[in-house]
Structures are given as structure tokens and as C-alpha cells.
Motif scaffolding. Structure first.
Motif, PDB file in Angstrom:
ATOM      1  N   LEU A 196     -24.174  11.827  89.807  1.00  0.00           N
ATOM      2  CA  LEU A 196     -23.077  12.343  90.629  1.00  0.00           C
ATOM      3  C   LEU A 196     -21.872  12.708  89.773  1.00  0.00           C
ATOM      4  O   LEU A 196     -21.200  13.724  90.029  1.00  0.00           O
ATOM      5  CB  LEU A 196     -22.681  11.299  91.680  1.00  0.00           C
ATOM      6  CG  LEU A 196     -21.603  11.713  92.685  1.00  0.00           C
ATOM      7  CD1 LEU A 196     -22.086  12.894  93.526  1.00  0.00           C
ATOM      8  CD2 LEU A 196     -21.233  10.538  93.588  1.00  0.00           C
ATOM      9  N   ALA A 197     -21.601  11.905  88.747  1.00  0.00           N
ATOM     10  CA  ALA A 197     -20.465  12.195  87.865  1.00  0.00           C
ATOM     11  C   ALA A 197     -20.655  13.525  87.149  1.00  0.00           C
ATOM     12  O   ALA A 197     -19.706  14.310  87.010  1.00  0.00           O
ATOM     13  CB  ALA A 197     -20.285  11.061  86.857  1.00  0.00           C
ATOM     14  N   TRP A 198     -21.875  13.798  86.701  1.00  0.00           N
ATOM     15  CA  TRP A 198     -22.128  15.084  86.043  1.00  0.00           C
ATOM     16  C   TRP A 198     -22.020  16.251  87.011  1.00  0.00           C
ATOM     17  O   TRP A 198     -21.493  17.312  86.670  1.00  0.00           O
ATOM     18  CB  TRP A 198     -23.512  15.067  85.376  1.00  0.00           C
ATOM     19  CG  TRP A 198     -23.452  14.513  83.988  1.00  0.00           C
ATOM     20  CD1 TRP A 198     -23.762  13.248  83.582  1.00  0.00           C
ATOM     21  CD2 TRP A 198     -23.019  15.215  82.822  1.00  0.00           C
ATOM     22  NE1 TRP A 198     -23.545  13.117  82.234  1.00  0.00           N
ATOM     23  CE2 TRP A 198     -23.103  14.315  81.739  1.00  0.00           C
ATOM     24  CE3 TRP A 198     -22.579  16.510  82.582  1.00  0.00           C
ATOM     25  CZ2 TRP A 198     -22.754  14.669  80.440  1.00  0.00           C
ATOM     26  CZ3 TRP A 198     -22.234  16.883  81.294  1.00  0.00           C
ATOM     27  CH2 TRP A 198     -22.316  15.964  80.236  1.00  0.00           C
ATOM     28  N   ILE A 199     -22.501  16.066  88.234  1.00  0.00           N
ATOM     29  CA  ILE A 199     -22.412  17.142  89.226  1.00  0.00           C
ATOM     30  C   ILE A 199     -20.961  17.466  89.542  1.00  0.00           C
ATOM     31  O   ILE A 199     -20.548  18.636  89.533  1.00  0.00           O
ATOM     32  CB  ILE A 199     -23.178  16.751  90.503  1.00  0.00           C
ATOM     33  CG1 ILE A 199     -24.679  16.661  90.220  1.00  0.00           C
ATOM     34  CG2 ILE A 199     -22.910  17.754  91.623  1.00  0.00           C
ATOM     35  CD1 ILE A 199     -25.488  16.130  91.393  1.00  0.00           C
ATOM     36  N   LEU A 200     -20.146  16.452  89.817  1.00  0.00           N
ATOM     37  CA  LEU A 200     -18.741  16.668  90.186  1.00  0.00           C
ATOM     38  C   LEU A 200     -17.938  17.194  89.008  1.00  0.00           C
ATOM     39  O   LEU A 200     -17.007  17.992  89.184  1.00  0.00           O
ATOM     40  CB  LEU A 200     -18.145  15.374  90.726  1.00  0.00           C
ATOM     41  CG  LEU A 200     -18.728  14.892  92.057  1.00  0.00           C
ATOM     42  CD1 LEU A 200     -18.116  13.568  92.468  1.00  0.00           C
ATOM     43  CD2 LEU A 200     -18.516  15.940  93.148  1.00  0.00           C
ATOM     44  N   PHE A 201     -18.276  16.757  87.812  1.00  0.00           N
ATOM     45  CA  PHE A 201     -17.602  17.264  86.616  1.00  0.00           C
ATOM     46  C   PHE A 201     -17.795  18.774  86.490  1.00  0.00           C
ATOM     47  O   PHE A 201     -16.827  19.536  86.337  1.00  0.00           O
ATOM     48  CB  PHE A 201     -18.151  16.530  85.390  1.00  0.00           C
ATOM     49  CG  PHE A 201     -17.855  17.206  84.080  1.00  0.00           C
ATOM     50  CD1 PHE A 201     -16.573  17.210  83.557  1.00  0.00           C
ATOM     51  CD2 PHE A 201     -18.871  17.846  83.373  1.00  0.00           C
ATOM     52  CE1 PHE A 201     -16.300  17.838  82.347  1.00  0.00           C
ATOM     53  CE2 PHE A 201     -18.611  18.479  82.167  1.00  0.00           C
ATOM     54  CZ  PHE A 201     -17.320  18.475  81.647  1.00  0.00           C
ATOM     55  N   VAL A 202     -19.047  19.225  86.556  1.00  0.00           N
ATOM     56  CA  VAL A 202     -19.331  20.652  86.404  1.00  0.00           C
ATOM     57  C   VAL A 202     -18.818  21.439  87.609  1.00  0.00           C
ATOM     58  O   VAL A 202     -18.254  22.538  87.463  1.00  0.00           O
ATOM     59  CB  VAL A 202     -20.841  20.876  86.207  1.00  0.00           C
ATOM     60  CG1 VAL A 202     -21.172  22.362  86.179  1.00  0.00           C
ATOM     61  CG2 VAL A 202     -21.315  20.201  84.926  1.00  0.00           C
TER      62      VAL A 202
END
Length: 456
Positions: A388-394
Motif C-alpha cells: 500500500l505504501a508503494w501504491i500511494l507513493f507512486v
């Protein structure tokens, strides 16, 4: 608006970074066949930064010889070069030459450098070309740019690149007291075994060449198709050097789309003198803010965080790593779609969203620094959080990039040239800062996809 023009703009945008993105996702197959091995990513980083000579030349031409350089012949040249280079790569990427007494993959490195020149130069030529079309098509172009990373990633997943399975490994042979009796002793540990690909790297590189051909065809149609020509003719506000009266007329046409006036502070903006940048819409402080954010966002998304993605995700397992990489690639075009239907040009909101995305980037970086034992490494919640952190970051920072691109598109042709230059500058600074940390000093340690032993 023309649906055909939207499709062509998207296909044109897909050719911007598809070659280098494709090279990165194909690395697990390539490195096992060449003498450089896993040092190849370090070489790729250096080659991509050397390729910034292309954007530098284009930017200097626009700065010191404004109006002399037309993007269209340059685009024909670089896309044609990309087609030839990717096609040759399919047949010569395994070839080696002896230099200094050791084998090196000279054809692979030379062709990769040429592809880096193509993709880096696209940042300062593709965007200014989109100035010829209405602003709505620029967002569609960014969707295509996002797909230039997503499509190769999906093809690589179909190919089976980087997929592993874990099996028991026998690690030691212990001899008994008698010399003629030996027993194989298994340690109980698992060994990561890469699964064979469903099709070869040669087929993948031919596929990249076909994608470049599609981008070239889309570019030709954007220049010559009658429906696209009508779109350009009707767009008075964005037609370059217009007389003041016609520009005002074009502005009234453009006013049909609701637009927020981007400000850091409404009252302060009234008191400040407008800059000479673009059409003078923004103060000097606002222009600096926009470009600093643009450089920072691209440094994070194009260089800093991608260089540590495997360190942050692999401790949670191979599935977590592939899910994070794939979903992050999906988040990029999704952000472009959101920006298409929900454009918010407030600089205050842009700053907030940048801090929001940077926060998730900081979490990903922290997990990479803690590798091979990051937080919640043995739990399903840890896997969910890192994905989730990678999705929201991008997702958040891709929205910021699209918003800045649309804002600078309204400021004119030269603004988009500087937009591409700052994108490359930010990416270069990010890569230069991370290269010694990752490849020289080895500050990050890899997690084993099958054997992550950390205290509970």
C-alpha cells in the motif's frame, strides 16, 4: 475532443520511456547470460546519466537559439533510432568483446546508451510537441507515459521474469568417523530457484521494438491525420506566437474549462510582481516552487526509491515484491486518469500532496534501510502495508507530476522545454546521490525471498 487524438496521444506517450523501462524489468533474465552479471544495473545508471547530453543540447538550443529547433524532425530521428536499437538488441545483447583482458557486453552497453539517449531526449521534445494540441491531450499523453512502464512490466510478468520457487537445499557434507561412509546433511534452509521464462529475452526486445514502431505511427498520424489537424486549427490559445488580440480570443475559448488560480498565498501573490517566465502568470517565488517540486518528485520516483525497491519489499517475500512493483506501475496511469477528470491546480494542494507522497516514500526508504529485517516482516499486515505504501507513493507523486505538466503547458512552449529539462535534472541528481550508497558503500542489504530470519 477527438477520441482518435486521445488514443494517438496515449500511444505516442508510450514510446517515451518504454525501452529503458523494458530493459529494467528484463534484468533478471539478462544478467544470467552476460559477464557483467548483477553489476549491469550500476552500468545502466551511469549510461542513463551520460545520455542526458541529449536533453542538455535541446535545452541549450531553445535557450540561446529560440525558434530555430523544431521538435518534429528530432522526434522522428530519436524514435527511429529507438526502433533500430531495440531491434538490434534482440539479436546482439548476448555478444561480448574482450577489452583489457576481460569479456564485456559491448553491443548491449552501446545499444542501451543509445536507447537512454532516445528516452532522455523524449522528455524535452515530446512534451513541447504536445503544445500543438489542446491541454486535455497532454493528460492523455501522461497516461501513455505511465503505460510505458506498466506494459513492459505486465509482459515481463507473463514471461515469468524474476519469479522464484523455494526448495530444500543440502548445504553440507559431513564425513563420519569412517572414511568410507559419508552422509549428506540438510540444514533445512530453502534455496530460491528462478523459474525458466516462457519466452526468451530476444522476443521481449522485439516486442519493445514493435512498441516503438507503434509510437512512431501515432506520431505520424498526430502530424498528418485530418481530425488531428482540425484539433490544432481550432486551438487558438495554444498556437504559439499569436497576436495579442487573437491570444485574448483563444483565452476566452479556453475559459470554458473551470480552472483554479494556483497560488501559494492569494494576498501575497497580489503584492508580488509577476515573473517574466512563460506568460507571467506566476511570481518568481511560485515559479521556483513549481520547479523545485518537479525536480524533487522526479528524483524520488525515477531514481531514489526505485533503486531500493527490492530492499524494501523482498524481505516480505517474492510475491510482495512483484505485487508492489506491478501495482505501483498501475498507479501511475491511474493518477493520470484522476488528473484528467479531477484537475486541481492549487499550488498549496500540490505542496500538500508532495509531502503526503514523500511520507510514504520515507517509509519505503526506512524499510529498505532496515532490510533484511524491516517492521512486521513476519506478518501479513507488514506485506499489506509495504504494498500500500508503494501504491500511494507512486499515485500521489504521479498526480503532482501531471498537474505540473498541465500548469507549465499553459505557460507556453519554452515552459514545457524547461519542464523536461528539470525532470531529467531531478532524475540525474537522484541517481547520482543513490549510486554510491547502493553500489559503492553497500549501505543496503538484500533480503532473501525464501530465508528471512529475523527476531519476532
Amino acid at each position: 475532443m477527438s477520441l482518435l487524438t486521445h488514443v494517438l496521444a496515449c500511444l505516442f506517450g508510450m514510446g517515451s520511456w518504454v525501452a529503458i523501462n523494458g530493459m529494467w524489468v528484463e534484468l533478471p533474465l539478462v544478467v544470467t547470460e552476460i559477464p557483467e552479471g548483477w553489476y549491469l544495473p550500476s552500468y545502466l545508471t551511469v549510461l542513463i546519466q551520460m545520455a542526458n547530453i541529449g536533453p542538455l543540447f535541446i535545452t541549450l538550443m531553445h535557450r540561446f537559439r529560440p525558434g530555430v529547433l523544431d521538435e518534429r524532425p528530432v522526434i522522428y530521428c530519436i524514435v527511429g533510432l529507438g526502433i533500430v536499437a531495440t531491434f538490434l538488441l534482440a539479436f546482439f545483447w548476448r555478444q561480448t568483446m574482450t577489452i583489457g583482458g576481460s569479456l564485456h557486453s559491448v553491443p548491449l552497453l552501446v545499444l542501451t546508451f543509445l536507447l537512454s539517449v532516445v528516452d532522455c531526449t523524449s522528455s524535452v521534445t515530446f512534451l513541447p510537441f504536445m503544445m500543438r494540441l489542446r491541454p486535455q491531450y497532454l493528460t492523455t499523453y501522461f497516461v501513455g507515459e505511465g503505460l510505458s512502464g506498466l506494459v513492459p512490466a505486465l509482459v515481463a510478468l507473463t514471461q515469468g521474469v524474476g519469479l522464484v520457487h523455494c526448495q530444500n537445499a543440502t548445504l553440507a557434507v559431513v564425513a563420519n568417523q569412517t572414511a568410507d561412509n559419508a552422509t549428506m546433511v540438510g540444514s533445512g534452509e530453502l534455496q530460491a530457484i528462478y523459474q525458466p521464462a516462457r519466452f526468451s529475452a530476444q522476443v521481449f526486445f522485439v516486442f519493445l521494438s514493435v512498441m516503438m514502431v507503434v509510437s512512431l505511427v501515432a506520431f505520424i498520424l498526430l502530424n498528418h491525420h485530418p481530425s488531428v489537424a482540425r484539433e490544432r486549427k481550432n486551438d487558438l490559445y495554444f498556437s504559439g506566437d499569436l497576436a495579442p488580440g487573437k491570444r485574448e480570443q483563444g483565452l476566452s475559448l479556453h475559459a470554458q474549462t473551470p480552472e483554479q488560480k494556483p497560488m501559494i498565498s492569494h494576498l501575497e501573490s497580489k503584492r508580488e510582481a509577476k515573473s517574466s517566465f512563460g506568460k507571467g502568470t506566476y511570481s518568481n517565488l511560485e515559479v521556483v516552487f513549481i520547479f523545485v517540486v518537479l525536480a524533487w518528485v522526479n528524483a524520488l520516483t525515477n531514481a531514489i526509491l526505485p533503486s531500493v525497491q527490492s530492499y524494501s519489499c523482498l524481505p516480505y517475500g517474492n510475491k510482495a515484491y512483484h505485487l508492489a512493483a506491478t501495482m505501483a506501475a498501475v498507479a501511475n496511469p491511474v493518477a493520470c486518469f484522476i488528473a484528467m477528470f479531477l484537475p486541481i491546480r492549487s499550488l498549496f494542494f500540490m505542496g500538500f500532496l508532495t509531502m503526503f507522497g514523500t511520507g510514504f516514500g520515507a517509509y519505503n526508504m526506512a524499510m529498505a534501510a532496515l532490510s533484511p529485517c524491516p517492521l512486521l516482516v513476519h506478518s501479513a499486515s507488514g506485506t499489506a502495508v509495504i504494498v500500500l505504501a508503494w501504491i500511494l507513493f507512486v499515485l500521489s507523486l504521479s498526480y503532482v507530476k501531471v498537474t505540473i505538466g498541465v500548469i507549465l503547458r499553459d505557460e507556453g512552449h519554452s515552459a514545457l522545454v524547461w519542464c523536461g529539462a528539470v525532470v531529467q535534472l531531478g532524475s540525474m541528481l537522484g541517481a547520482v546521490s543513490m549510486f554510491p550508497l547502493v553500489s559503492v558503500y553497500g549501505l543496503f542489504r538484500s533480503g532473501d525471498a525464501c530465508n528471512t530470519k529475523c527476531p519476532m
